[in-house]
Design a protein around this motif. Structure first.
Motif, short mmCIF file in Angstrom:
data_model
loop_
_atom_site.label_atom_id
_atom_site.label_comp_id
_atom_site.label_asym_id
_atom_site.label_seq_id
_atom_site.Cartn_x
_atom_site.Cartn_y
_atom_site.Cartn_z
N LEU A 232 0.83 -1.20 0.00
CA LEU A 232 0.00 0.00 0.00
C LEU A 232 0.86 1.25 0.00
O LEU A 232 0.54 2.25 -0.67
N ILE A 233 1.97 1.23 0.73
CA ILE A 233 2.88 2.37 0.76
C ILE A 233 3.50 2.60 -0.62
O ILE A 233 3.58 3.73 -1.12
N VAL A 234 3.94 1.51 -1.24
CA VAL A 234 4.53 1.62 -2.58
C VAL A 234 3.52 2.17 -3.57
O VAL A 234 3.81 3.08 -4.36
N ASN A 235 2.30 1.64 -3.53
CA ASN A 235 1.26 2.10 -4.44
C ASN A 235 0.95 3.58 -4.24
O ASN A 235 0.76 4.33 -5.21
N ALA A 236 0.88 4.01 -2.98
CA ALA A 236 0.58 5.41 -2.69
C ALA A 236 1.69 6.33 -3.16
O ALA A 236 1.44 7.42 -3.68
N THR A 237 2.94 5.90 -3.02
CA THR A 237 4.07 6.73 -3.43
C THR A 237 4.06 6.97 -4.93
O THR A 237 4.25 8.09 -5.41
N VAL A 238 3.84 5.89 -5.69
CA VAL A 238 3.77 6.03 -7.14
C VAL A 238 2.54 6.84 -7.55
O VAL A 238 2.57 7.63 -8.50
N ARG A 239 1.44 6.66 -6.81
CA ARG A 239 0.21 7.38 -7.13
C ARG A 239 0.38 8.89 -6.98
O ARG A 239 -0.29 9.66 -7.68
N LEU A 240 1.26 9.32 -6.08
CA LEU A 240 1.47 10.75 -5.89
C LEU A 240 1.91 11.43 -7.18
O LEU A 240 1.45 12.52 -7.52
N GLY A 241 2.81 10.78 -7.92
CA GLY A 241 3.23 11.34 -9.19
C GLY A 241 2.09 11.44 -10.18
O GLY A 241 1.96 12.43 -10.92
N TYR A 242 1.23 10.42 -10.20
CA TYR A 242 0.08 10.43 -11.11
C TYR A 242 -0.89 11.56 -10.74
O TYR A 242 -1.43 12.24 -11.62
N VAL A 243 -1.12 11.76 -9.46
CA VAL A 243 -2.03 12.81 -9.01
C VAL A 243 -1.50 14.18 -9.41
O VAL A 243 -2.26 15.07 -9.85
N ILE A 244 -0.20 14.38 -9.29
CA ILE A 244 0.39 15.65 -9.69
C ILE A 244 0.19 15.89 -11.18
O ILE A 244 -0.12 17.02 -11.61
N LEU A 245 0.33 14.86 -11.99
CA LEU A 245 0.08 15.00 -13.42
C LEU A 245 -1.38 15.38 -13.70
O LEU A 245 -1.66 16.22 -14.56
N ILE A 246 -2.32 14.76 -12.97
CA ILE A 246 -3.73 15.06 -13.17
C ILE A 246 -4.04 16.51 -12.81
O ILE A 246 -4.74 17.23 -13.54
N VAL A 247 -3.52 16.96 -11.66
CA VAL A 247 -3.77 18.35 -11.23
C VAL A 247 -3.20 19.33 -12.25
O VAL A 247 -3.85 20.32 -12.63
N ALA A 248 -1.98 19.06 -12.73
CA ALA A 248 -1.37 19.93 -13.72
C ALA A 248 -2.16 19.91 -15.03
O ALA A 248 -2.32 20.95 -15.68
N ALA A 249 -2.66 18.73 -15.41
CA ALA A 249 -3.43 18.63 -16.65
C ALA A 249 -4.74 19.40 -16.55
O ALA A 249 -5.15 20.08 -17.50
N LEU A 250 -5.41 19.30 -15.41
CA LEU A 250 -6.65 20.05 -15.23
C LEU A 250 -6.40 21.56 -15.30
O LEU A 250 -7.17 22.31 -15.91
N SER A 251 -5.33 22.00 -14.69
CA SER A 251 -4.99 23.42 -14.74
C SER A 251 -4.63 23.84 -16.16
O SER A 251 -4.96 24.94 -16.60
N PHE A 252 -3.93 22.97 -16.87
CA PHE A 252 -3.55 23.27 -18.25
C PHE A 252 -4.80 23.44 -19.13
O PHE A 252 -4.82 24.28 -20.04
N LEU A 253 -5.85 22.66 -18.83
CA LEU A 253 -7.10 22.75 -19.59
C LEU A 253 -7.99 23.90 -19.12
O LEU A 253 -9.06 24.11 -19.69
N GLY A 254 -7.55 24.61 -18.09
CA GLY A 254 -8.34 25.73 -17.59
C GLY A 254 -9.37 25.34 -16.57
O GLY A 254 -10.28 26.12 -16.27
N LEU A 255 -9.25 24.11 -15.99
CA LEU A 255 -10.23 23.63 -15.01
C LEU A 255 -9.65 23.57 -13.60
O LEU A 255 -10.30 23.05 -12.70
#
Length: 314
Positions: A232-255
């Motif tokens: 679970l720790i490993v999965n959460a650590t890798v997931r953090l990078g994915y979440v950062i990409l999603i937040v940046a993508a939403l901001s890039f789209l103006g959302l």
């Protein structure tokens, strides 16, 4: 109680006692040897150093920059990197270095809170579902299957769009984003924790705990959960990078968070019109996103190598 039953209970108690004491000893040993293990894994070491630099910059932001990330100065717009502005200025004369620091601070905070929210909901859900089994597990997993069938990106877009329609701004907007990202992460955590619990609950220490009268919740959350925390720790650590990409993508789209709040995704989007005349104002936010995602992924891969006995033997 017959003599045979008494002997059997004594054996189970003997199994259970080392399980509890051994678990605490393993946690102490793991904490004590964490740095040693990280040094053995080159991937984890590089990721850890990158994360230390990232978190250090986020924490020390108010002390390592003196510029206002929002204040505009059109007399100094599109300045190249210099001694006064280390990374230059953007189209509105704002210091890029300062906006990167404040934007990273916000972005990392959102990612950490979202993943923490997903873990705090998904782990108990999956652990209890897998431990009790039967109809409880069937109903719980059908709900999870329904959530997994819904595309995550559409869910993010739906929640963020509703937040903008309802005029939710500032910290409340970030809270909505944390909820959306964490809730979308929860089904994956629930499935992973359930799968590990199904294998773990067949072991002797669980049978011993039942034999001596421990409650189901106590067994599931206090004894099984600490033994399944590594994946679970490993999965959460890798997931953090994915979440950062999603937040940046939403901001890039103006959302994402509306301007002028510092945000890597929105700054990258705003720099598209200046790619030929001032390419650096687009390069720096993009490099910051790449650096952060790479740091979390390297650290997560290194943790997986350390915590997985089969990979450690290799």
């Amino acid at each position: 109680m017959t003599e045979i039953q008494a002997d059997k209970l004594a054996e189970l108690q003997a199994v259970r006692a080392p399980a509890i004491g051994g678990r605490l000893a393993r946690w102490r040993m793991a904490l004590g040897n964490a740095w040693h293990e990280l040094r053995k894994s080159r991937t984890a070491s590089i990721g850890a150093v990158m994360l230390v630099l990232l978190f250090g910059a986020c924490i020390a932001t108010p002390w390592i920059t003196t510029y206002d990330p929002i204040k505009q100065n059109y007399r100094e717009r599109l300045q190249p990197p210099s001694e006064k502005h280390l990374l230059g200025t953007d189209r509105m004369g704002r210091d890029i270095y300062t906006r990167l620091l404040y934007g990273g601070r916000r972005l990392v905070a959102i990612a950490l809170l979202a993943v923490t929210f997903g873990l705090s909901v998904g782990i108990p859900y999956g652990v209890l579902s897998g431990y009790f089994g039967g109809k409880v597990d069937t109903v719980a997993m059908r709900f999870i299957d329904g959530l997994l069938a819904f595309p995550g990106l559409l869910f993010y877009l739906l929640v963020v769009t509703l937040a903008r329609e309802w005029k939710i701004e500032g910290i409340a907007n970030d809270a909505v984003l944390v909820f959306a990202l964490g809730f979308a992460f929860m089904p994956e955590v629930a499935r992973l924790s359930r799968g590990t619990v199904l294998a773990e609950k067949q072991k002797e220490y669980v049978e011993a705990s039942r034999a001596v009268g421990d409650g189901s919740l106590s067994i599931a959350l206090r004894q099984i959960l600490p033994n399944i925390i590594s994946p679970l720790i490993v999965n959460a650590t890798v997931r953090l990078g994915y979440v950062i990409l999603i937040v940046a993508a939403l901001s890039f789209l103006g959302l994402g968070t509306p301007p002028p709040t510092p945000d890597w995704g929105s700054d990258l989007a705003a720099a598209r019109d200046y790619m030929e005349t001032a390419p650096l104002i687009a390069a720096f936010p993009g490099l910051a996103i790449c650096y952060t995602v790479l740091a979390f992924n390297l650290f997560g891969d290194g943790l997986r190598d350390i915590l997985d006995p089969r990979l450690a033997e290799r």
